[in-house]
Design a protein around this motif. Structure first.
Motif, PDB file in Angstrom:
ATOM      1  N   THR A  29       0.717  -1.222   0.080  1.00 36.64           N
ATOM      2  CA  THR A  29       0.035   0.063  -0.030  1.00 36.64           C
ATOM      3  C   THR A  29       0.863   1.224   0.140  1.00 36.64           C
ATOM      4  O   THR A  29       1.813   1.309   0.716  1.00 36.64           O
ATOM      5  N   MET A  56      -9.317   3.110   0.185  1.00 32.37           N
ATOM      6  CA  MET A  56      -8.682   4.062  -0.902  1.00 32.37           C
ATOM      7  C   MET A  56      -8.126   5.286  -0.163  1.00 32.37           C
ATOM      8  O   MET A  56      -8.713   5.841   0.685  1.00 32.37           O
ATOM      9  N   ASP A  74      -5.706   4.717  -5.968  1.00 33.94           N
ATOM     10  CA  ASP A  74      -5.781   3.234  -5.841  1.00 33.94           C
ATOM     11  C   ASP A  74      -4.457   3.027  -4.980  1.00 33.94           C
ATOM     12  O   ASP A  74      -3.317   3.400  -5.123  1.00 33.94           O
ATOM     13  N   SER A  77      -1.768   0.555  -6.747  1.00 32.49           N
ATOM     14  CA  SER A  77      -1.320   1.130  -8.258  1.00 32.49           C
ATOM     15  C   SER A  77      -0.894   2.661  -8.292  1.00 32.49           C
ATOM     16  O   SER A  77      -0.057   2.928  -8.938  1.00 32.49           O
ATOM     17  N   ILE A 115     -15.208   6.325  -9.638  1.00 37.32           N
ATOM     18  CA  ILE A 115     -15.141   4.932  -9.518  1.00 37.32           C
ATOM     19  C   ILE A 115     -16.720   4.385  -9.435  1.00 37.32           C
ATOM     20  O   ILE A 115     -17.573   4.976  -9.119  1.00 37.32           O
ATOM     21  N   ARG A 131     -15.373  -1.801  -4.996  1.00 37.18           N
ATOM     22  CA  ARG A 131     -15.004  -0.597  -5.992  1.00 37.18           C
ATOM     23  C   ARG A 131     -14.358  -1.087  -7.145  1.00 37.18           C
ATOM     24  O   ARG A 131     -13.364  -2.079  -7.186  1.00 37.18           O
ATOM     25  N   ASP A 133     -12.584  -0.124 -11.246  1.00 34.73           N
ATOM     26  CA  ASP A 133     -11.957   0.825 -12.108  1.00 34.73           C
ATOM     27  C   ASP A 133     -12.969   1.100 -13.119  1.00 34.73           C
ATOM     28  O   ASP A 133     -13.374   0.464 -13.780  1.00 34.73           O
ATOM     29  N   LEU A 140     -10.813  -2.662  -7.591  1.00 34.24           N
ATOM     30  CA  LEU A 140     -10.047  -1.962  -6.844  1.00 34.24           C
ATOM     31  C   LEU A 140      -9.985  -2.349  -5.294  1.00 34.24           C
ATOM     32  O   LEU A 140      -8.769  -2.214  -4.705  1.00 34.24           O
TER      33      LEU A 140
END
Length: 145
Positions: A29, A56, A74, A77, A115, A131, A133, A140
């Motif tokens: 994370t 998030m 996110d 990523s 989202i 959730r 993308d 996500l």
């Protein structure tokens, strides 16, 4: 309302990841300073209220064109989702993707703050909030509802 496509710039994310080698593992994370760096590299300024909520990172910031926007990031990523982002998928697309992924009783499918969010039941019977993308339907995050 300004329309956005995917906001993450590969070079910006690569620079943030290079600055934090431990992030090469996608399960890692991003930390608050790393999220702030990704947002700044994408031209966001006056980044306020940056907090990790509901799986998030969330913040409000000023975009490069001077508008205030709510953002979600996110945590794996570093991809940024702006509240005024336009989805390339429909609610039916999201339902189909979740069903194909093994979820049932998919409901309350809403596009909110850049989202997709939905409620569903996992194969083990647990109710979850998911959730996704808005560009590719990638999940996500999933949390118990």
């Amino acid at each position: 309302m300004r329309k956005h496509t995917a906001l993450i710039l590969p070079a910006a994310l690569a620079a943030a990841l290079a600055a934090a080698p431990a992030l090469a593992n996608p399960a890692t994370t991003l930390t608050e300073p790393q999220v702030r760096a990704v947002l700044e590299q994408q031209g966001f300024t006056r980044i306020n209220d940056l907090e990790f909520e509901d799986g998030m990172w969330e913040a409000d910031a000023t975009s490069a064109d001077g508008n205030r926007v709510d953002l979600r990031v996110d945590p794996s990523s570093g991809k940024v989702f702006a509240e005024d982002m336009v989805s390339t998928l429909s609610a039916d697309d999201i339902k189909a993707r979740l069903t194909a992924a093994g979820y049932s009783k998919v409901n309350d499918v809403d596009f909110e703050d850049g989202i997709w969010e939905a409620e569903a039941e996992r194969p083990d019977g647990a109710d979850v909030k998911i959730r996704l993308d808005p560009t590719d339907g990638r999940i996500l995050g999933v949390e118990n509802d």
